[in-house]
Design an enzyme around this catalytic site. Sequence first.
Site, PDB file in Angstrom:
ATOM      1  CG  PHE A 144      -3.849   1.160 -19.892  1.00 17.57           C
ATOM      2  CD1 PHE A 144      -4.185  -0.046 -20.471  1.00 17.57           C
ATOM      3  CD2 PHE A 144      -4.054   1.325 -18.534  1.00 17.57           C
ATOM      4  CE1 PHE A 144      -4.720  -1.082 -19.714  1.00 17.57           C
ATOM      5  CE2 PHE A 144      -4.589   0.302 -17.763  1.00 17.57           C
ATOM      6  CZ  PHE A 144      -4.915  -0.903 -18.359  1.00 17.57           C
ATOM      7  CG  ASP A 213       2.744   4.231 -19.285  1.00 16.87           C
ATOM      8  OD1 ASP A 213       3.468   3.220 -19.213  1.00 16.87           O
ATOM      9  OD2 ASP A 213       1.570   4.243 -18.883  1.00 16.87           O
ATOM     10  CE1 TYR A 238       1.146  -5.392 -14.990  1.00 23.32           C
ATOM     11  CE2 TYR A 238       1.715  -4.246 -12.959  1.00 23.32           C
ATOM     12  CZ  TYR A 238       0.957  -4.333 -14.112  1.00 23.32           C
ATOM     13  OH  TYR A 238       0.038  -3.363 -14.411  1.00 23.32           O
ATOM     14  CE  LYS A 239       1.565  -4.372 -19.208  1.00 26.53           C
ATOM     15  NZ  LYS A 239       1.208  -3.704 -17.943  1.00 26.53           N
ATOM     16  NE  ARG A 387      -2.570  -7.011 -25.367  1.00 18.92           N
ATOM     17  CZ  ARG A 387      -2.041  -6.392 -24.301  1.00 18.92           C
ATOM     18  NH1 ARG A 387      -1.535  -5.181 -24.411  1.00 18.92           N
ATOM     19  NH2 ARG A 387      -2.017  -6.995 -23.118  1.00 18.92           N
TER      20      ARG A 387
END
Length: 412
Positions: A144, A213, A238-239, A387
């Site tokens: 990312f 990560d 938050y995922k 996605r």
Amino acid sequence: MAGTAGLEARAAELEARAAELEARAAELDAADGLAKLRDRFSLPDGVVYLDGNSLGALPQGVAQRVAEVVAHEWGGELIRSWSTGTWWTAPERIGDKIAPLVGAAPGQVVVGDSTSVNLFKALVGAARLARPGRTQLLVDASTFPTDGYIAASAARMTGLTVTPVDPSQAAEAIGPDTAVVLLNHVDYRTGRLHDLPGLTAAAHAAGALIVWDLCHSGGALPVGLDAHGVDLAVGCTYKYLNGGPGSPAYLYIAERHQAAFDSPLPGWNGHADPFAMTSDYTPAQGAVRGRVGTPDILSMLALEAALDAWDGVAVEDVRAKSLALTDFFLECVAAYVPAGRVESVTPAEHERRGSQVSLRTENAREVMDELIARGVIGDFRAPDVLRFGFTPLYVGFADAERAARTLGHVFG
């Protein structure tokens, strides 16, 4: 006439196949031991939500808890909530709630700040723990973007040189000059799951430290930080942990490294005696030294309430359902979407797949916009990837079937 007959035969075949897949989805949902967990979330009617790999759904109880914090703890107790309530110990207390979800014993996870800030702490801290004389920071080349930016900054600060590497070749790339390795457990774009146990072992065999990560794996599959000897790790909440937009991230510092961990951000909250207000910094014991400034209490306590959705849930069961969901979705896509219109870039092998399916197609942004307009929410990654994130706590097999069927309709 022959052409018309052929089209009618194809339509009848698709209708029969759709009836079969719908019936299978209903059977799978009926047999799903986690299906009842959907009631722990507030989801709008008529929507298939497959974007939990960007923002998890709202758990029941969070709104009430936040209202209580605002009205009573802040509004009524005022500053007394720091000393008489639950505020001050929230970062480590909530860290201990996250710890079992990533395979860590208590006392090694602290919550606060963003993933980017925690990654900076972890990378600089790892560089300061590394063997003297080593100069290489090996970084996932497909990471990312922010991870890459932070890695470059940490390298400048510590005198290391960033070397990008394809994670599939990372084991061979780690050498005697490698100080620190930074890798993503699951690739954010493709959903590819990387070999955390094997790559951690390879780093240690070469005398290097490794930072993982976990943004796209924490809460989606077993991680095993302690079992596999990981040095440091970071992740967002938050995922798949459903903590809410911008909810604070977490930092894992293995117990064996805590006494020597030297944070590049030595804030007063990480001080051994924060209220002494001394000019000299003495770090607190344990993972608490990963704290920096005053915690974001509203987001922090919302996250704590959100984690109640995990009560009684085994990550291993979540992983089993995740694989079953993504298998079924891919089967439905193959049945509904005309041949050649999409290509899966997510590995088919279970041992290499996270909890998402990424499909490559032309005009991906427009396709996703149309899906969302039809009630199937996924997301788009440039230039050509659709996605679909599968959060087993609230996504069912009927959702997977409807999403694939809708995708087929979009392609006509």
